[in-house]
Structures are given as structure tokens and as C-alpha cells.
Design an enzyme around this catalytic site. Sequence first.
Site, PDB file in Angstrom:
ATOM      1  N   ASP A  41      -1.930   2.418  -4.644  1.00 44.58           N
ATOM      2  CA  ASP A  41      -3.163   2.902  -4.037  1.00 44.58           C
ATOM      3  C   ASP A  41      -4.115   1.719  -3.839  1.00 44.58           C
ATOM      4  OD1 ASP A  41      -5.180   5.201  -3.512  1.00 44.58           O
ATOM      5  OD2 ASP A  41      -6.159   3.949  -5.040  1.00 44.58           O
ATOM      6  N   HIS A  57       0.810  -1.219   0.000  1.00 48.39           N
ATOM      7  CA  HIS A  57       0.000   0.000   0.000  1.00 48.39           C
ATOM      8  C   HIS A  57       0.847   1.274   0.000  1.00 48.39           C
ATOM      9  CE1 HIS A  57      -4.136  -1.525   0.532  1.00 48.39           C
ATOM     10  NE2 HIS A  57      -3.503  -2.582   1.030  1.00 48.39           N
TER      11      HIS A  57
END
Length: 142
Positions: free
Chosen positions: A119, A115
Amino acid sequence: MGREATKTGVAAGAREGLVVPVVTDAGSRGRGELWVAGGRVTTAARDGKSSVSDLQGGTFTLSNTGAWRGGLGTSLIRPPEVAIVAFGRIEEKAVVRDGKVLARPVMPLSLPFDHRLIDGDAGLSFAPTVRGFIHDPQQPGA
């Protein structure tokens, strides 16, 4: 990083344990060329003939947890990778289609991603894309 710079790792069991040789420029190769290149690097890895460069710099890895009869496995992402997709063993399961319970082949899929680099929305939307390619390998972009 452009598509042409991608190095896709392919997890392969070797005498020394699991290794992840990479296919260079994976994003610019066609399906057939990618299949041949993946076979070449995994065969070399299993035979202990990989070069150091064949085992470095992967950005994305393909894994098959179904090979050890696993249903689903979640692998750790090894830097500099940003994601790994693992396919489980295909087994017949009861599924509901149009209100009817049917036996269908089902293959679990795991897609952990970093992450910090991807995204969450983009990462989660990739899983249905992979699933679509599995259901219809002839679709554009597959």
C-alpha cells in the site's frame, strides 16, 4: 509471509557485474548477526563463490549508489522483490536548522516499492523509519 521468512538482498559488485546475494531469515536476525551474514554473502559473491540459492528469492534489496560516487539512483525492482532501498553518497550540503544555514552531511535515500503488493501509505511511511534508524541506530527495532 512472516518476518522470519524474509530474504534481504545486498547488491554487490562482482567480476561478472552486479549480483544480489540474499541473507535468509533477515527479519529474525539481530543487527550484528545481519551485518555478519551480509558480509559473508557479499564476499562470496565478489569472489565468485555464491551458490545458486544465495542469489535467489530476495524480497527486499539494499543498495549503495554512493559506492560509484552517485548522489542518488533509483533501481528497478526484480521479481520476487517488493522493494529496494538505495543509499547515495554522503556529502556536505547547506541545510537550514532553526533558521540558520549550516553545513551538514546529507545522504540521499531512494525507496521504490511495488504498489501492487505494498500500500502506498505503508510504503511511504517506511522511508522515515529507515531514516530514523540511520540517525539513531540504537533505537528499538533498528
